[in-house]
Design a protein around this motif. Structure first.
Motif, PDB file in Angstrom:
ATOM      1  N   ASP A 194      33.556  69.662  48.531  1.00 31.10           N
ATOM      2  CA  ASP A 194      34.446  68.835  47.702  1.00 31.10           C
ATOM      3  C   ASP A 194      34.854  69.588  46.438  1.00 31.10           C
ATOM      4  N   ILE A 195      34.832  70.910  46.494  1.00 31.09           N
ATOM      5  CA  ILE A 195      35.092  71.676  45.266  1.00 31.09           C
ATOM      6  C   ILE A 195      36.579  71.572  44.876  1.00 31.09           C
TER       7      ILE A 195
ATOM      8  N   ARG B 104      26.170  67.603  61.217  1.00 39.48           N
ATOM      9  CA  ARG B 104      26.539  67.745  59.806  1.00 39.48           C
ATOM     10  C   ARG B 104      28.039  67.637  59.610  1.00 39.48           C
TER      11      ARG B 104
ATOM     12  N   GLY C  13      26.168  74.035  47.912  1.00 35.65           N
ATOM     13  CA  GLY C  13      25.323  73.559  49.010  1.00 35.65           C
ATOM     14  C   GLY C  13      23.848  73.812  48.726  1.00 35.65           C
ATOM     15  N   ALA C  14      23.565  74.929  48.039  1.00 38.38           N
ATOM     16  CA  ALA C  14      22.169  75.258  47.706  1.00 38.38           C
ATOM     17  C   ALA C  14      21.571  74.155  46.823  1.00 38.38           C
TER      18      ALA C  14
ATOM     19  N   ARG D 137      16.812  77.313  53.210  1.00 40.24           N
ATOM     20  CA  ARG D 137      17.703  77.761  54.293  1.00 40.24           C
ATOM     21  C   ARG D 137      17.192  77.428  55.683  1.00 40.24           C
TER      22      ARG D 137
ATOM     23  N   VAL E  68      19.716  67.389  54.943  1.00 43.32           N
ATOM     24  CA  VAL E  68      20.550  67.489  53.737  1.00 43.32           C
ATOM     25  C   VAL E  68      21.784  66.577  53.739  1.00 43.32           C
TER      26      VAL E  68
ATOM     27  N   ARG F  67      31.621  60.638  55.500  1.00 44.00           N
ATOM     28  CA  ARG F  67      30.965  59.856  54.444  1.00 44.00           C
ATOM     29  C   ARG F  67      32.021  59.279  53.502  1.00 44.00           C
TER      30      ARG F  67
ATOM     31  N   LYS G  55      31.326  80.512  54.002  1.00 39.57           N
ATOM     32  CA  LYS G  55      31.864  80.266  52.655  1.00 39.57           C
ATOM     33  C   LYS G  55      31.090  81.041  51.589  1.00 39.57           C
TER      34      LYS G  55
ATOM     35  N   ARG H 155      20.683  71.263  48.986  1.00 40.03           N
ATOM     36  CA  ARG H 155      19.509  71.659  49.767  1.00 40.03           C
ATOM     37  C   ARG H 155      18.243  71.594  48.908  1.00 40.03           C
TER      38      ARG H 155
ATOM     39  N   ASP I 298      29.319  64.918  57.053  1.00 34.59           N
ATOM     40  CA  ASP I 298      30.013  65.447  55.869  1.00 34.59           C
ATOM     41  C   ASP I 298      31.478  65.008  55.815  1.00 34.59           C
TER      42      ASP I 298
HETATM   43  O1   DC Z   1      27.059  74.710  52.444  1.00 35.54           O
HETATM   44  P1   DC Z   1      25.711  74.243  52.989  1.00 35.54           P
HETATM   45  O2   DC Z   1      25.644  74.204  54.480  1.00 35.54           O
HETATM   46  O3   DC Z   1      24.567  74.991  52.390  1.00 35.54           O
HETATM   47  O4   DC Z   1      25.592  72.718  52.478  1.00 35.54           O
HETATM   48  C1   DC Z   1      24.514  71.909  52.830  1.00 35.54           C
HETATM   49  C2   DC Z   1      24.926  70.437  52.855  1.00 35.54           C
HETATM   50  O5   DC Z   1      25.184  69.986  51.531  1.00 35.54           O
HETATM   51  C3   DC Z   1      26.171  70.116  53.659  1.00 35.54           C
HETATM   52  O6   DC Z   1      25.856  69.744  54.984  1.00 35.54           O
HETATM   53  C4   DC Z   1      26.793  68.957  52.910  1.00 35.54           C
HETATM   54  C5   DC Z   1      26.275  69.068  51.509  1.00 35.54           C
HETATM   55  N1   DC Z   1      27.256  69.519  50.535  1.00 35.54           N
HETATM   56  C6   DC Z   1      28.093  68.585  49.966  1.00 35.54           C
HETATM   57  O7   DC Z   1      28.042  67.419  50.344  1.00 35.54           O
HETATM   58  N2   DC Z   1      28.951  68.937  48.991  1.00 35.54           N
HETATM   59  C7   DC Z   1      29.041  70.209  48.570  1.00 35.54           C
HETATM   60  N3   DC Z   1      29.899  70.536  47.588  1.00 35.54           N
HETATM   61  C8   DC Z   1      28.220  71.202  49.162  1.00 35.54           C
HETATM   62  C9   DC Z   1      27.344  70.825  50.156  1.00 35.54           C
END
Ligand code: DC
Length: 230
Positions: free
Chosen positions: A134-135, A183, A35-36, A94, A102, A190, A16, A39, A187
């Motif tokens: 969740d964007i 994950r 995600g950053a 990372r 995370v 939840r 992504k 993290r 993810d």
């Molecule tokens: O995209 P990523 O792997 O770097 O994201 C790390 C974690 O952050 C992912 O396992 C779930 C969480 N995350 C989230 O809950 N909502 C987001 N919009 C982005 C990431």
């Protein structure tokens, strides 16, 4: 030219942020790697000892959220990197260790509230590409273009494994596969803002696609949307 908002969601390690950065670069939009941010909050929890091998003190992490300041700063190559309380932590976030902690952090409603607010501010009033889970459903439900990315679990684990090896981490493919699977489960199950495809998202499975083909295909969609053709 009219600017649009682009939401990229999907499972972990589907590329992504690679795609998001390419699109933002080409269109001269801001790129937000959400995600950053999750993290970086996790890294903060580890640094403070709220998260460790022996447990996770979520109450302490929640109580310290006001002490956490996050910012994206462009490096000398124009690539946005995340700073936690003024320090560049792009590399530290990372690691497999952060990936392992995370997802539980991202289940906390207080954490999500703070980060979603920040994400919306970062995208306000300009061309933006944002990637996450969740964007398209929560952060930017009115995004002009929504992409939902997927690839087989094995392909994703293999990609992430190579990336971690290149960064010098001493890990096995099995460990990475286990983390990707774990994950995915947390993810998508939840309670709050689970990873879910928005009804109006375009699904892209890139198991068999190379990065360049994928970029050109989605760039065309973005151009069509900008021009009002779709
Ligand atoms: O995209 P990523 O792997 O770097 O994201 C790390 C974690 O952050 C992912 O396992 C779930 C969480 N995350 C989230 O809950 N909502 C987001 N919009 C982005 C990431």
């Amino acid at each position: 030219m009219r600017t649009i908002t682009i939401a990229i969601d999907g499972f972990s390690s589907t590329g992504k942020s690679t795609l998001g950065r390419q699109l933002a670069n080409y269109l001269d939009y801001v790129f937000v790697d959400s995600g950053a941010m999750y993290r970086a909050v996790t890294l903060y929890g580890l640094q403070k000892g709220f998260i460790s091998e022996t447990g996770f003190d979520s109450e302490k992490l929640i109580a310290s959220l006001t002490d956490i300041s996050l910012e994206f700063v462009n490096n000398s190559e124009g690539i946005a990197e995340i700073h936690l309380n003024g320090e560049n932590v792009e590399k530290e976030i990372r690691t497999l260790e952060i990936s392992e902690y995370v997802s539980p952090v991202a289940t906390l409603s207080e954490v999500r509230k703070k980060l979603v607010e920040l994400q919306r501010k970062l995208g306000e009033g300009r061309g933006v590409v944002m990637d996450g889970r969740d964007i398209g459903t929560v952060v930017m439900p009115n995004a002009d273009l929504k992409i939902f990315m997927n690839a087989s679990r094995e392909v994703r684990a293999q990609r992430r494994y190579k990336e971690l090896l290149n960064r010098g981490e001493n890990i096995s493919y099995e460990e990475v596969l286990e983390n990707v699977t774990e994950r995915d489960n947390i993810d998508s199950t939840r309670q709050l803002s689970p990873l879910k495809q928005a009804d109006d998202a375009i699904v892209v499975d890139n198991s068999e696609m190379n990065i360049s083909d994928q970029f050109h295909m989605i760039l065309q969609l973005a151009k069509d949307r900008i021009a009002g053709r779709i």
